[in-house]
Every structure is written in structure tokens, then in C-alpha cells.
Design a protein around this motif. Structure first.
Motif, short mmCIF file in Angstrom:
data_model
loop_
_atom_site.label_atom_id
_atom_site.label_comp_id
_atom_site.label_asym_id
_atom_site.label_seq_id
_atom_site.Cartn_x
_atom_site.Cartn_y
_atom_site.Cartn_z
N PHE A 107 0.84 -1.19 0.00
CA PHE A 107 0.00 0.00 0.00
C PHE A 107 0.88 1.25 0.00
O PHE A 107 1.86 1.33 0.75
N GLY A 108 0.52 2.21 -0.84
CA GLY A 108 1.15 3.52 -0.81
C GLY A 108 0.15 4.52 -0.29
O GLY A 108 -0.99 4.57 -0.77
N ILE A 109 0.53 5.31 0.71
CA ILE A 109 -0.42 6.24 1.33
C ILE A 109 0.17 7.64 1.39
O ILE A 109 1.38 7.84 1.32
N VAL A 140 0.94 -6.71 -9.57
CA VAL A 140 -0.31 -6.27 -10.18
C VAL A 140 -0.86 -5.08 -9.40
O VAL A 140 -0.99 -5.14 -8.17
N SER A 141 -1.16 -4.00 -10.09
CA SER A 141 -1.81 -2.85 -9.46
C SER A 141 -3.31 -3.08 -9.46
O SER A 141 -3.90 -3.43 -10.48
N ALA A 253 5.61 13.04 -7.01
CA ALA A 253 4.60 13.88 -7.67
C ALA A 253 4.23 13.28 -9.02
O ALA A 253 3.06 13.28 -9.42
N TYR A 254 5.20 12.77 -9.73
CA TYR A 254 4.98 12.12 -11.03
C TYR A 254 4.04 10.92 -10.87
O TYR A 254 3.16 10.68 -11.71
N ARG A 279 2.17 4.54 -14.31
CA ARG A 279 3.32 5.34 -13.92
C ARG A 279 3.96 4.77 -12.65
O ARG A 279 5.20 4.69 -12.54
N GLN A 280 3.13 4.40 -11.70
CA GLN A 280 3.65 3.85 -10.45
C GLN A 280 4.44 2.57 -10.70
O GLN A 280 5.53 2.37 -10.14
#
Length: 414
Positions: A107-109, A140-141, A253-254, A279-280
Motif C-alpha cells: 500500500f502507498g499512502i 499487479v496494481s 509527484a509524477y 506510472r507507479q
């Protein structure tokens, strides 16, 4: 009768000779041992990537345990409150198929201080499958706006965007939601906030990306908020084109851009939230490539940031214990990231629709997509979803009014 001559300590000449030889043998062994240590030390100092090779050897976990401080890890990184024994899986699920794999939720928060552990939306959600035998990693996103059956920690169920699962009950609720919706058996997670990701990217020397003019403008726009969130500084971008260098904060930010087209390495145009997750994944792949080429000193600096310096600012947490992390080190050093075109964003067959006033990603249908997911992650081409997944799939279809839509690869075979 003659008597054997003994020395002053009561030992015979033969015994004395034996002790002398044993002493010489022990000294010889000690000298060899010291020589090996000295040679190893010299090799570690002068040989490129020697420490990396040591980490990937059978002795890697012992070397890693010397580097990574257990007390700091347990205090600042390990989530002892996460209840693995209360993780939900579907009753019909055959968990034996997962024995050759380690599957983790990432998880990215966008946490701010004390919000790290609760009332935080997961800005990115990924499932990572590690083949324990080959070291291959598939990632997998999960689209954050996917209409999902969310299970709160009190057992209550609501159909909403997947990103809200973390907000409603942290990693426990998010993993329960993912497991029951996708027929998975995830029992561990890792979470990183924007600040931590920026630090890792900077320690690896930043990354290079192909940047359109629109993307440059959005990066500069997101930098305003990202600076406030992280308390870090980074200049606005002034150039766009191929191989534009991004610092850690600029890369973060990207990763947040969702309103303009992303072009992957093959030149495919990907838009909206699909473009953001692409992108991630692209940034993570670049980080993987940099990490594999990095020297040990860089990686040890990252260890210091991630595993030690979190007393004042939380950047990373995981349910994996210290012992589990150490055991994984030799395998992770030599891993290979597998990204199959069209299989890195879930759901694969999808549509969008406004529901309850918000735009949502609709799997068409969920059961079909789960079959394709298991084919990609675990090589199971004939996977049959459980009754629970089929029920969730039917409910999503009823809410959205959307029916099953096969991928082009399956239409050709029919």
C-alpha cells in the motif's frame, strides 16, 4: 624393570610430543581462519558488488542480521498489532496452491504524521507474488476506484471504492477485502508513505523518465501539495522530453498524475487512473533496476532510512517479522521482476460508471477477471473462482448493470 621418563608435569615424552603437535595444529587452523577473514575483508573492500554477492549467498541472511538492527526493526517497522490469525479467506479456497509463493499486499499512502496508521486512503494498492523457487516476482496494481465488497473490521460489509477499505479499517480491512474478492491468501502487507518513497529514490540517485509537457506541468502542480505533506524540498521541473532526471519528491509527484496520458516503453497511451497506476509500476521497475545495479553502501543507507530512522517520522511499516525479513534477503537480492503486457493492472476487463456520485471502475465481470489473475500470478490457466467470488461478482453486476466482457485473447480462442 625400566620406567618411562616423565617431565616435570608428570607427562611422558610421547604425551608431550602429542600435545605439541596438537598445539601446532590448532595454531595452523587459527591462522587459516584469520587468513580467510582477512581475504574476505579485502574482497569486500575492493571487489565491485562483493557485499551484494555475499547477501545473495547462503550466508546472506546471517550477514543481513548483522546489518539490520533487530530492536530498531521491531520498534519502528514491525506492526505487532496486525492479526494474521484473523485474516479472512474464502472457505472453498485451496490454499495448498500458494505454498510455492509468497504473496504480499503493498500500500502507498499520503499519510501526515499520526494519520499513518488510520483514517488514511491507500493511494496505490498492489499485489506482489514471489515465486520462492525461481525468485521471479510478479506485480499487479489494483485500481483504487474499483467497485469492491469492503469488509470492515467489525464484520460490516459495504460496496464502495477499493481505496476506502484501508480508510475504513487499515491494512486488516484492506487485506480481508482483497482476499475474499480475489480468492487470495494474503497474510502479510507492507505500507510506505510519500516521504519514505522519496527518500529511497534519492538514495538510489533519482530516476530518469520520458516526460511530456503536460506531465511536467502536473508534476510541478503536485509538488506544491507533496512538499506540504512531506516537509521536503524539491525544485519545479523546467524541462520535458526523454530521460528527464527526477529527484525523489519529483518522482512521487509524477506517480500521482492521473489527468493526462502516460506513454509506456512500447509507446502505448494509457489514460486516467489506469495511467497513474502504470506510472507507479514504471517507477517501481526503474527502482528495481537501480537497486539491482546499486552498490552495497547505497542499499545499506536505504536500510538505515527504512529500518532505523523512523522514531520521529513514520515512513514504512510491515506485518513481516524480523526473522521473516532476514530469511527473505538472499532471495530478494537476486529476484527478477516479470511484467507481462496487459496483465499488470487489475481488473483486466473493465468499464467505468458513476455510482453514488463517484466514478468507479467496474470489473466485467469479477469472476472472469479473478480467473485471469490466477493465471497470471500462479500459472493456473483453469482456475475456477469460489462461490463467494461468484456471489460478489453477481452483486457488482447487479449494482452496475454491466455484464461479462471477455478479453481479445479469449475471444480468439472461442
Amino acid at each position: 624393570m625400566s620406567k618411562k621418563v616423565k617431565n616435570s608435569k608428570g607427562l611422558s615424552a610421547k604425551q608431550k610430543l602429542l600435545l605439541t603437535n596438537m598445539f601446532k595444529w590448532c595454531v595452523c587452523v587459527a591462522e587459516i581462519f584469520v587468513t580467510i577473514i582477512m581475504i574476505t575483508g579485502i574482497v569486500l573492500l575492493v571487489m565491485p558488488n562483493a557485499k551484494m554477492k555475499l547477501l545473495s549467498s547462503p550466508f546472506g541472511k546471517h550477514f543481513a542480521s548483522y546489518i539490520i538492527d533487530k530492536d530498531s526493526y521491531e520498534e519502528n517497522v514491525h506492526d505487532e498489532t496486525f492479526k494474521k490469525d484473523e485474516v479472512e479467506t474464502n472457505d472453498e479456497l485451496d490454499i495448498s496452491k500458494f505454498e510455492e509463493y509468497t504473496t504480499i499486499a503493498l500500500f502507498g499512502i499520503d499519510a501526515r504524521g499520526s494519520e499513518f496508521d488510520n483514517i488514511t486512503h491507500s493511494d496505490s494498492i498492489m499485489v506482489v507474488s514471489i515465486n520462492n523457487k525461481t525468485g521471479e516476482i510478479k506485480m499487479v496494481s489494483l485500481y483504487r476506484d474499483t467497485l469492491s465488497r469492503i469488509i470492515r473490521n467489525n464484520g460490516a460489509v459495504v460496496y464502495d471504492k477499493l481505496t476506502n477499505a484501508y480508510y475504513l479499517g487499515g491494512p486488516q480491512a484492506a487485506i480481508n477485502t482483497i482476499n475474499t474478492s480475489l480468492d487470495l491468501n494474503i497474510t502479510d502487507y507492507a505500507v510506505i508513505n510519500f516521504s519514505g518513497l522519496a527518500d529511497v529514490i534519492d538514495l538510489l540517485g533519482g530516476i530518469e523518465v520520458n516526460l511530456t509537457k503536460k506531465e511536467m506541468q502536473y508534476v510541478n502542480g503536485y509538488l506544491v501539495e507533496t512538499r506540504k505533506i512531506t516537509g521536503k524540498k524539491a525544485p519545479d521541473l523546467t524541462q520535458y522530453g526523454d530521460n528527464i532526471h527526477l529527484t525523489g519528491l519529483q518522482a512521487v509527484a509524477y506517480c500521482r498524475i492521473r489527468y493526462t496520458t502516460f506513454y509506456d516503453e512500447e509507446g502505448n497511451a494509457i489514460n486516467n487512473d489506469y495511467g497513474r497506476t502504470a506510472r507507479q509500476r514504471s517507477v517501481i521497475k526503474k527502482l528495481v533496476d537501480k537497486a539491482k545495479a546499486a552498490g552495497a553502501e547505497q542499499l545499506l543507507s536505504i536500510v538505515d532510512i527504512v529500518f532505523k530512522g523512523q522514531a520521529e517520522e513514520k515512513t514504512f511499516a510491515t506485518s513481516l517479522s524480523y526473522e521473516e525479513i532476514i530469511e527473505m534477503i538472499p532471495h530478494l537480492v537476486n529476484f527478477s521482476l516479470i511484467q507481462e503486457q496487459g496483465k499488470t493492472g487489475f481488473p483486466y476487463s473493465l468499464d467505468t460508471k458513476t455510482i453514488h456520485g463517484g466514478s468507479m471502475v467496474i470489473p466485467t465481470d469479477l469472476a472472469y477477471n479473478v480467473t485471469k489473475l490466477h493465471e497470471y500470478l500462479y500459472g493456473d490457466e483453469d482456475y475456477v473462482p469460489t462461490t463467494k467470488v461468484q456471489q460478489i461478482s453477481d452483486t457488482i453486476a447487479a449494482i452496475s448493470g454491466m455484464k461479462k466482457r471477455e478479453l481479445a485473447e479469449d475471444k480468439k480462442n472461442n
